[in-house]
Enzyme design. Structure first.
Site, PDB file in Angstrom:
ATOM      1  N   TYR A  51     -10.217  17.221 -57.811  1.00 12.44           N
ATOM      2  CA  TYR A  51     -10.449  16.926 -56.398  1.00 12.44           C
ATOM      3  C   TYR A  51      -9.254  16.165 -55.791  1.00 12.44           C
ATOM      4  CZ  TYR A  51     -15.316  17.847 -57.784  1.00 12.44           C
ATOM      5  OH  TYR A  51     -16.470  18.403 -58.296  1.00 12.44           O
ATOM      6  N   GLY A 198     -25.491  21.516 -55.283  1.00 12.83           N
ATOM      7  CA  GLY A 198     -25.846  22.533 -54.294  1.00 12.83           C
ATOM      8  C   GLY A 198     -27.316  22.606 -53.952  1.00 12.83           C
ATOM      9  N   PRO A 199     -28.042  21.483 -53.937  1.00 17.54           N
ATOM     10  CA  PRO A 199     -29.481  21.544 -53.678  1.00 17.54           C
ATOM     11  C   PRO A 199     -29.828  22.028 -52.272  1.00 17.54           C
ATOM     12  CG  PRO A 199     -28.732  19.273 -53.571  1.00 17.54           C
ATOM     13  CD  PRO A 199     -27.582  20.082 -54.100  1.00 17.54           C
ATOM     14  N   ALA A 201     -28.081  24.399 -50.690  1.00 17.85           N
ATOM     15  CA  ALA A 201     -27.633  25.787 -50.540  1.00 17.85           C
ATOM     16  C   ALA A 201     -26.705  25.970 -49.344  1.00 17.85           C
ATOM     17  CB  ALA A 201     -28.832  26.725 -50.437  1.00 17.85           C
ATOM     18  N   LYS A 202     -25.564  25.291 -49.405  1.00 15.17           N
ATOM     19  CA  LYS A 202     -24.557  25.374 -48.335  1.00 15.17           C
ATOM     20  C   LYS A 202     -25.113  24.957 -46.972  1.00 15.17           C
ATOM     21  CE  LYS A 202     -21.724  28.919 -50.531  1.00 15.17           C
ATOM     22  NZ  LYS A 202     -21.054  30.237 -50.390  1.00 15.17           N
ATOM     23  N   GLY A 203     -26.044  24.013 -46.989  1.00 16.41           N
ATOM     24  CA  GLY A 203     -26.604  23.498 -45.744  1.00 16.41           C
ATOM     25  C   GLY A 203     -27.775  24.282 -45.204  1.00 16.41           C
ATOM     26  N   LYS A 208     -30.850  21.061 -40.477  1.00 16.15           N
ATOM     27  CA  LYS A 208     -30.308  21.960 -39.445  1.00 16.15           C
ATOM     28  C   LYS A 208     -30.509  23.423 -39.802  1.00 16.15           C
ATOM     29  CE  LYS A 208     -26.882  18.683 -37.732  1.00 16.15           C
ATOM     30  NZ  LYS A 208     -25.440  18.427 -37.448  1.00 16.15           N
TER      31      LYS A 208
END
Length: 307
Positions: A51, A198-199, A201-203, A208
């Site tokens: 990172y 990733g809980p 799932a890309k938002g 939202k």
């Protein structure tokens, strides 16, 4: 915040960990986010040497230096940047791992790493050599425990059988239930913990919902879901689960309901996100009825490769 044990180790981590990749490169902002996490009872901080070319480890180490003994720091190795720093290559060799750990220790400004993870892995790797490297690092006192970060069932099987890993980090969510097919039952049976990433799932499972969908998701969908199926599924979950649960809460609690899961690692680029995520992690557990509804409404995804 409640804590859970990672595998058979002496590491007890908060049910929500902070994924530090998203804290940015501004030291002041990173410090504020990490301090907010500490205030919320989060003691588990996940980073990687990859990172920001190692700068993320420096920020994490600097921000946690005054509470080092009270926190669990996890980092990863196996990917090495080229000289131009525009791409990286995979190197799970013993020689590289034993070099990489020293660099990570220097950047983190610590004498030991609580959980050192292999940042990937393939079935063609020199697995015994890789395991030997981690075992030697344990004996040398440079790391306390080790694990892998992988979604590949074939790789997970090998490490579960041949090593003393205490954890596997993998992607897992209501919309990505692939680990339920084999990995989670296997790890639970072997006393190895799962740390999920990733809980949301890309938002898509954030509060939202589809407002966070990328252009790619709008065009191609997500895993086995078309965009229209995503819209229908997410809306159905929202409507059929009783009470005033937020989508973030539903998503986090679905992960935490699995007995193999020790902690959810979620990123945050703002203090408000840390607070919201912590609230969701502390919420009431999903009932068996709620879990059943979610499983009825969603797909049992399967891995199409890496068996």
């Amino acid at each position: 915040m409640k804590k859970r044990r990672i595998g058979s180790s002496d590491l007890y981590v908060s049910e929500l960990g902070l994924g530090c990749m998203s804290i940015g490169t501004n030291p002041a902002n990173a410090q504020v986010i990490i301090e907010a996490a500490l205030e919320e009872g989060i003691n588990y901080f996940d980073t990687a040497d990859l990172y920001d070319f190692g700068e993320n480890e420096k920020l994490v180490g600097q921000s946690l230096k005054n509470v080092r003994e009270q926190v669990v720091i996890a980092t990863k190795a196996g990917n090495r940047w080229n000289e131009q720093k525009d791409s990286w290559s995979w190197d799970p060799s013993k020689k590289y791992i034993k070099e990489a750990v020293k660099d990570s220790l220097n950047r983190l400004a610590t004498d030991y790493i609580d959980l050192y993870q292999l940042h990937g892995g393939t079935i063609d790797d020199p697995i015994d050599e890789t395991i030997e490297a981690f075992e030697e690092l344990k004996k040398e006192g440079l790391i306390r425990h080790y694990g892998i970060s992988s979604i590949r069932p074939n790789v997970i099987r090998e490490y579960a059988a041949r090593s003393s890993i205490v954890s596997v980090m993998m992607q897992y969510s209501i919309l990505d239930r692939r680990p339920e097919e084999e990995a989670l039952p296997l790890l639970d049976k072997n006393g190895i913990s799962t740390v999920t990433r990733g809980p949301l799932a890309k938002g898509l499972l954030s509060n939202k919902m589809l407002d966070k969908a990328s252009q790619s998701v709008e065009e191609k969908g997500y895993l086995d879901y078309s965009y229209s199926e995503l819209a229908e599924t997410i809306q159905s979950i929202r409507e059929k689960l009783s009470g005033d649960r937020s989508m973030t809460e539903i998503a986090f609690q679905y992960n935490l309901a699995n007995p193999a899961v020790s902690s959810i690692v979620a990123g945050a680029s703002r203090v408000e996100q840390v607070r919201e995520n912590a609230k969701a992690a502390r919420a009431n557990r999903l009932t068996e009825e709620e879990l059943a509804v979610i499983k009825t409404l969603t797909k049992q995804n399967t891995y199409k490769q890496h068996r």
